[in-house]
Design an enzyme around this catalytic site. Structure first.
Site, PDB file in Angstrom:
ATOM      1  N   ARG A 268       4.552  -6.746  -7.723  1.00  0.00           N
ATOM      2  CA  ARG A 268       5.944  -6.446  -8.050  1.00  0.00           C
ATOM      3  C   ARG A 268       6.401  -7.365  -9.183  1.00  0.00           C
ATOM      4  O   ARG A 268       5.793  -8.419  -9.427  1.00  0.00           O
ATOM      5  CB  ARG A 268       6.841  -6.646  -6.836  1.00  0.00           C
ATOM      6  CG  ARG A 268       6.479  -5.792  -5.622  1.00  0.00           C
ATOM      7  CD  ARG A 268       7.421  -6.104  -4.476  1.00  0.00           C
ATOM      8  NE  ARG A 268       7.172  -5.284  -3.297  1.00  0.00           N
ATOM      9  CZ  ARG A 268       6.382  -5.626  -2.289  1.00  0.00           C
ATOM     10  NH1 ARG A 268       5.761  -6.812  -2.322  1.00  0.00           N
ATOM     11  NH2 ARG A 268       6.215  -4.836  -1.253  1.00  0.00           N
TER      12      ARG A 268
ATOM     13  N   LYS B 222       7.545 -10.126  -0.496  1.00  0.00           N
ATOM     14  CA  LYS B 222       8.861 -10.027   0.111  1.00  0.00           C
ATOM     15  C   LYS B 222       8.883 -10.749   1.450  1.00  0.00           C
ATOM     16  O   LYS B 222       7.905 -10.744   2.187  1.00  0.00           O
ATOM     17  CB  LYS B 222       9.236  -8.556   0.315  1.00  0.00           C
ATOM     18  CG  LYS B 222       9.609  -7.823  -0.954  1.00  0.00           C
ATOM     19  CD  LYS B 222      10.095  -6.427  -0.626  1.00  0.00           C
ATOM     20  CE  LYS B 222      10.579  -5.699  -1.866  1.00  0.00           C
ATOM     21  NZ  LYS B 222      11.069  -4.334  -1.549  1.00  0.00           N
TER      22      LYS B 222
ATOM     23  N   HIS C 107       8.064  -1.449 -12.322  1.00  0.00           N
ATOM     24  CA  HIS C 107       7.628  -0.881 -11.048  1.00  0.00           C
ATOM     25  C   HIS C 107       6.795   0.378 -11.253  1.00  0.00           C
ATOM     26  O   HIS C 107       6.004   0.744 -10.369  1.00  0.00           O
ATOM     27  CB  HIS C 107       8.839  -0.578 -10.163  1.00  0.00           C
ATOM     28  CG  HIS C 107       8.591  -0.863  -8.716  1.00  0.00           C
ATOM     29  ND1 HIS C 107       8.331  -2.134  -8.232  1.00  0.00           N
ATOM     30  CD2 HIS C 107       8.540  -0.045  -7.639  1.00  0.00           C
ATOM     31  CE1 HIS C 107       8.148  -2.079  -6.930  1.00  0.00           C
ATOM     32  NE2 HIS C 107       8.255  -0.819  -6.539  1.00  0.00           N
TER      33      HIS C 107
ATOM     34  N   ARG D 178       3.245  -0.641 -11.176  1.00  0.00           N
ATOM     35  CA  ARG D 178       2.787  -0.850  -9.795  1.00  0.00           C
ATOM     36  C   ARG D 178       2.514   0.506  -9.126  1.00  0.00           C
ATOM     37  O   ARG D 178       1.520   0.658  -8.413  1.00  0.00           O
ATOM     38  CB  ARG D 178       3.837  -1.640  -9.027  1.00  0.00           C
ATOM     39  CG  ARG D 178       3.600  -1.759  -7.529  1.00  0.00           C
ATOM     40  CD  ARG D 178       4.684  -2.662  -6.927  1.00  0.00           C
ATOM     41  NE  ARG D 178       4.819  -2.499  -5.500  1.00  0.00           N
ATOM     42  CZ  ARG D 178       4.108  -3.152  -4.584  1.00  0.00           C
ATOM     43  NH1 ARG D 178       3.192  -4.011  -4.990  1.00  0.00           N
ATOM     44  NH2 ARG D 178       4.310  -2.960  -3.295  1.00  0.00           N
TER      45      ARG D 178
ATOM     46  N   HIS E 144       2.848  -3.954   1.521  1.00  0.00           N
ATOM     47  CA  HIS E 144       3.865  -3.166   2.214  1.00  0.00           C
ATOM     48  C   HIS E 144       3.988  -3.610   3.667  1.00  0.00           C
ATOM     49  O   HIS E 144       2.986  -3.907   4.323  1.00  0.00           O
ATOM     50  CB  HIS E 144       3.517  -1.675   2.174  1.00  0.00           C
ATOM     51  CG  HIS E 144       3.692  -1.061   0.823  1.00  0.00           C
ATOM     52  ND1 HIS E 144       2.951   0.016   0.370  1.00  0.00           N
ATOM     53  CD2 HIS E 144       4.537  -1.378  -0.202  1.00  0.00           C
ATOM     54  CE1 HIS E 144       3.328   0.344  -0.847  1.00  0.00           C
ATOM     55  NE2 HIS E 144       4.283  -0.481  -1.222  1.00  0.00           N
TER      56      HIS E 144
ATOM     57  N   TYR F  29       1.775   7.243  -1.571  1.00  0.00           N
ATOM     58  CA  TYR F  29       0.919   7.346  -2.740  1.00  0.00           C
ATOM     59  C   TYR F  29      -0.141   8.430  -2.574  1.00  0.00           C
ATOM     60  O   TYR F  29      -0.703   8.896  -3.576  1.00  0.00           O
ATOM     61  CB  TYR F  29       0.246   6.000  -3.020  1.00  0.00           C
ATOM     62  CG  TYR F  29       1.202   4.964  -3.549  1.00  0.00           C
ATOM     63  CD1 TYR F  29       1.565   4.955  -4.883  1.00  0.00           C
ATOM     64  CD2 TYR F  29       1.766   4.009  -2.715  1.00  0.00           C
ATOM     65  CE1 TYR F  29       2.458   4.016  -5.377  1.00  0.00           C
ATOM     66  CE2 TYR F  29       2.662   3.074  -3.192  1.00  0.00           C
ATOM     67  CZ  TYR F  29       3.001   3.080  -4.522  1.00  0.00           C
ATOM     68  OH  TYR F  29       3.892   2.162  -4.995  1.00  0.00           O
TER      69      TYR F  29
END
Length: 360
Positions: A208, A232, A302, A305, A328, A337
């Protein structure tokens, strides 16, 4: 001047805080923001919640209401206000997007984040004072299970948390990946090793934008070709480093990176802030410039990515491996995806049709 202009969000050493003439009426918001910092929420999340609650407090201030006196009916009115508000500088209300939403209003995700901030505020107030009733209703059980609920010996028995009905339905969009021509055009416009390295980390390692900016020199093992990524929620993960990107990073460190005591990998190259860490605003400026000169309007960080994720799906990489590489929290996010690969969908479709025809 309107009275709510006196109520504002200001930065401080402890973090963002509400300030203004009527601060005493909304002091609970500052207590809640301090509670989020104590729980180790990221500064970006705390700041976003601060602005969401500032907008709510201004709305209450215009109507002479206090947070403690808010009920469910009031929140329904605020939800309607958010959906009907027109933002200056955007097309008029007669312009709608392809999914039927007005182009001059707040995005559904923004409205839902505001409601989530309000829900967290009242949960904090009711936890601190049990006599305060949380006006946010609890709705149907969510299909999502948080990582905290899944952990532990009996994590497989966890039940999803209930979601409040005070939400706006959000359209589920597929990630937008760049094609090979767009990638080539975008990379041909990158003139510095720093910009090439940052774009390469997103395209070939799936990082990211915030993870790229957070990289420190010690997080990059060029010889072993590994990255230690701060994702994150302060979650660390190890990501393989592409050999070509590793060579670009090494060149950047040797001949282009300014002399500085900063441990961050990517620094400002020129100007009054030369040698300081590159900021998110600076990264957006870099990519905005390269999008213009390359003629690739979708060349956002993004999108690189997303291109990495779609390439993994097209190569048949296991979903669990993809989830680990992309960082994730939910495998459902990674599964999006799979739908990005028309060849994969078509091959599965053709195989199913052949099996169907053999049975008939």
């Amino acid at each position: 001047m309107e009275t709510h202009q006196e109520l504002r969000l200001e930065p401080s050493q402890e973090g963002p805080k509400l300030a203004g003439a009527d601060l005493a009426k909304y002091a609970a918001v500052n207590d809640y923001l301090g509670y989020l910092r104590d729980r180790n929420y990221s500064p970006a999340t705390t700041r976003a919640y601060g602005y969401d609650l500032l907008a709510f407090c201004r709305w209450l201030q215009d109507r002479g209401l206090l947070p403690e006196a808010t009920d469910t009916k009031t929140l329904v009115k605020y939800l309607k206000f958010c959906r009907e508000t027109s933002l200056p500088g955007r097309p008029g209300p007669n312009v709608v997007t392809l999914n039927g939403h007005r182009a001059d209003g707040y995005a559904p995700s923004t409205v839902n984040r505001r409601m989530a901030a309000i829900s967290g505020l009242f949960a904090f107030l009711s936890m601190r004072d049990p006599s305060i009733v949380n006006p946010v209703p609890r709705g149907q059980t969510s299909r999502w299970i948080s990582s905290a609920q899944r952990s532990g010996l009996l994590g497989h028995l966890a039940t999803p948390a209930a979601r409040s009905p005070l939400r706006v339905r959000e359209p589920r969009r597929l990630p937008r990946a760049l094609d090979s021509e767009e990638v080539i055009a975008l990379f041909q416009g990158l003139r510095t090793y720093r910009d090439r390295a940052m774009a390469g980390l997103m395209l070939y390692c799936g990082l990211r934008a915030g993870e790229v900016l957070a990289l420190r020199i010690n997080d990059v093992d060029i010889g072993g070709r590994w990255l230690l990524v701060q994702g994150k929620g302060s979650k660390e993960r190890r990501v393989p480093l592409d050999v070509d990107v590793a060579a670009v990073i090494q060149t950047y460190l040797l001949i282009e990176r300014p002399e500085s005591q900063e441990q961050r990998l990517f620094l400002v190259a020129k100007g009054s802030t030369r040698g300081q860490p590159l900021t998110p605003a600076g990264l957006r400026t870099v990519f905005r410039y390269h999008r213009e000169i390359s003629g690739v309007p979708d060349g956002h960080p993004h999108a690189l990515r997303h291109t990495f994720g779609s390439a993994l799906a097209a190569s048949g990489v296991d979903l669990a491996i993809m989830r680990e590489l992309l960082g994730h929290a939910h495998v459902n996010t990674t599964a999006r995806y799979i739908h990005l690969v028309p060849s994969h969908v078509k091959s599965e479709y053709d195989a199913a049709i052949r099996r169907h025809k053999t049975l008939h």
